[in-house]
Motif scaffolding. Structure first.
Motif, PDB file in Angstrom:
ATOM      1  N   GLU A  18       0.852  -1.187   0.000  1.00  0.00           N
ATOM      2  CA  GLU A  18       0.000   0.000   0.000  1.00  0.00           C
ATOM      3  C   GLU A  18       0.890   1.241   0.000  1.00  0.00           C
ATOM      4  N   LEU A  19       0.865   1.960  -1.108  1.00  0.00           N
ATOM      5  CA  LEU A  19       1.718   3.121  -1.312  1.00  0.00           C
ATOM      6  C   LEU A  19       0.856   4.298  -1.741  1.00  0.00           C
ATOM      7  N   CYS A  20       0.968   5.403  -1.025  1.00  0.00           N
ATOM      8  CA  CYS A  20       0.222   6.624  -1.357  1.00  0.00           C
ATOM      9  C   CYS A  20      -1.269   6.343  -1.521  1.00  0.00           C
ATOM     10  N   GLY A  21      -1.791   5.463  -0.666  1.00  0.00           N
ATOM     11  CA  GLY A  21      -3.211   5.166  -0.684  1.00  0.00           C
ATOM     12  C   GLY A  21      -3.662   4.218  -1.781  1.00  0.00           C
ATOM     13  N   LYS A  22      -2.728   3.622  -2.525  1.00  0.00           N
ATOM     14  CA  LYS A  22      -3.051   2.696  -3.608  1.00  0.00           C
ATOM     15  C   LYS A  22      -2.437   1.323  -3.315  1.00  0.00           C
ATOM     16  N   LYS A  23      -3.086   0.281  -3.849  1.00  0.00           N
ATOM     17  CA  LYS A  23      -2.599  -1.087  -3.657  1.00  0.00           C
ATOM     18  C   LYS A  23      -1.842  -1.553  -4.899  1.00  0.00           C
TER      19      LYS A  23
ATOM     20  N   HIS B 163      -7.335  -9.796  -0.727  1.00  0.00           N
ATOM     21  CA  HIS B 163      -7.694  -8.421  -1.098  1.00  0.00           C
ATOM     22  C   HIS B 163      -8.890  -8.410  -2.052  1.00  0.00           C
ATOM     23  N   ASP B 164      -9.687  -9.481  -1.988  1.00  0.00           N
ATOM     24  CA  ASP B 164     -10.894  -9.602  -2.810  1.00  0.00           C
ATOM     25  C   ASP B 164     -10.585  -9.498  -4.301  1.00  0.00           C
ATOM     26  N   ASN B 165      -9.378  -9.938  -4.676  1.00  0.00           N
ATOM     27  CA  ASN B 165      -8.952  -9.920  -6.084  1.00  0.00           C
ATOM     28  C   ASN B 165      -9.127  -8.543  -6.719  1.00  0.00           C
ATOM     29  N   LYS B 166      -8.776  -7.520  -5.938  1.00  0.00           N
ATOM     30  CA  LYS B 166      -8.882  -6.154  -6.429  1.00  0.00           C
ATOM     31  C   LYS B 166      -7.711  -5.330  -5.928  1.00  0.00           C
TER      32      LYS B 166
ATOM     33  N   THR C 249      -8.682 -12.858 -13.406  1.00  0.00           N
ATOM     34  CA  THR C 249      -9.418 -12.983 -12.140  1.00  0.00           C
ATOM     35  C   THR C 249      -9.245 -11.789 -11.212  1.00  0.00           C
ATOM     36  N   THR C 250      -8.449 -10.806 -11.620  1.00  0.00           N
ATOM     37  CA  THR C 250      -8.138  -9.674 -10.750  1.00  0.00           C
ATOM     38  C   THR C 250      -8.637  -8.373 -11.380  1.00  0.00           C
ATOM     39  N   GLU C 251      -9.229  -7.524 -10.561  1.00  0.00           N
ATOM     40  CA  GLU C 251      -9.641  -6.202 -11.004  1.00  0.00           C
ATOM     41  C   GLU C 251      -8.509  -5.223 -10.731  1.00  0.00           C
ATOM     42  N   PHE C 252      -8.064  -4.500 -11.754  1.00  0.00           N
ATOM     43  CA  PHE C 252      -6.953  -3.541 -11.617  1.00  0.00           C
ATOM     44  C   PHE C 252      -7.123  -2.457 -12.668  1.00  0.00           C
ATOM     45  N   SER C 253      -6.461  -1.324 -12.434  1.00  0.00           N
ATOM     46  CA  SER C 253      -6.581  -0.226 -13.393  1.00  0.00           C
ATOM     47  C   SER C 253      -5.448  -0.231 -14.415  1.00  0.00           C
ATOM     48  N   ARG C 254      -4.214  -0.558 -13.990  1.00  0.00           N
ATOM     49  CA  ARG C 254      -3.080  -0.628 -14.902  1.00  0.00           C
ATOM     50  C   ARG C 254      -2.139  -1.759 -14.468  1.00  0.00           C
ATOM     51  N   TRP C 255      -1.540  -2.406 -15.463  1.00  0.00           N
ATOM     52  CA  TRP C 255      -0.500  -3.422 -15.226  1.00  0.00           C
ATOM     53  C   TRP C 255       0.772  -2.905 -15.880  1.00  0.00           C
ATOM     54  N   PHE C 256       1.806  -2.630 -15.082  1.00  0.00           N
ATOM     55  CA  PHE C 256       3.084  -2.121 -15.582  1.00  0.00           C
ATOM     56  C   PHE C 256       4.110  -3.255 -15.625  1.00  0.00           C
TER      57      PHE C 256
END
Length: 253
Positions: free
Chosen positions: A106-111, A181-184, A221-228
């Protein structure tokens, strides 16, 4: 603030103030993340110089491992394993950390889900191991002959380590962590990418392995906004959510 970049291969000049002026506004509560092939290699005065140089930077520098890291050192007692922002990390310097596989930070309020590793693409002719030879001279002569004839190879425990790919235990731990983390999560940080993404940008050039297939499952299976991710030595966005990085430094938070 959080910035993300690609492979360094122990060349850290991109973090100079001239190349990365944004650091003038950063503190140790801000982060730069390297998507693998950071540059933990062999303990030399040059390496120590650069690690000391990084320790004077105003930001905190994080990385997942790539396929070109010295895992004998990285997983040894040289670097202490510490609790770090909700996960586990190896501390390289006061402000430099290796994010261990399968943890959520958890960094700057993001997972951030971190999972390093990748298959080497420069070993078509094999891996040489000194233990397979009758004497050191035979081993040395073979290395020199292969090198001089342009073979694509690496040497076990010198330039290649089997830990470049994760164990089944590490992969299962990653799935368990995501489930907790509920896959999120907000972001995923890796070195290579899901096979379904590699197939899109490479036209099938990069073959599947257990890690890229595992990442297929994570992506599905995972909810995410970006994958780097790094590894492929280019900068591009694939299918809107997957961001390949090399020398560029981009801000995500």
């Amino acid at each position: 603030m959080i910035y993300i970049t690609g492979d360094c291969h122990a060349d850290f000049r991109r973090f100079s103030t001239d190349n990365f002026p944004e650091q003038r506004e950063m503190t140790r509560e801000d982060f730069v993340i390297v998507c693998g092939d950071f540059g933990i290699w062999h303990d030399t005065p040059e390496e120590q110089y650069w690690f000391d140089w990084l320790s004077k930077k105003p930001f905190t520098l994080l990385f997942v491992d790539g396929n070109h890291e010295n895992f004998d050192r990285l997983y040894s007692d040289e670097f202490e394993m510490v609790d770090f922002h909700g996960g586990k990390a190896h501390q390289i310097r006061d402000n430099v950390y290796h994010l261990m596989r399968g943890h959520v930070f958890e960094l700057c309020g993001k997972k951030f889900f971190a999972f390093g590793g990748a298959s080497s693409h420069d070993i078509d002719d094999g891996i040489l191991d000194a233990d397979d030879f009758d004497d050191y001279k035979e081993f040395r002569d073979t290395v020199n002959r292969w090198y001089n004839t342009g073979k694509m190879f690496r040497v076990n425990h010198i330039s290649w380590w089997k830990q470049e790919l994760p164990s089944e235990e590490e992969m299962q731990f990653g799935l368990k962590t995501l489930d907790e983390h509920d896959n999120k999560v907000d972001f995923i940080i890796s070195h290579c990418c899901p096979q379904q993404i590699a197939s899109v940008f490479s036209g099938g050039c990069y073959k599947a392995d257990e890690l890229t297939r595992y990442f297929n499952m994570v992506a599905d299976t995972t909810e995410f906004s970006r994958w780097f991710f790094g590894h492929y030595h280019d900068n591009r966005v694939v299918m809107s959510k997957f961001v390949m990085l090399y020398e560029q430094i981009v801000r995500c938070v």
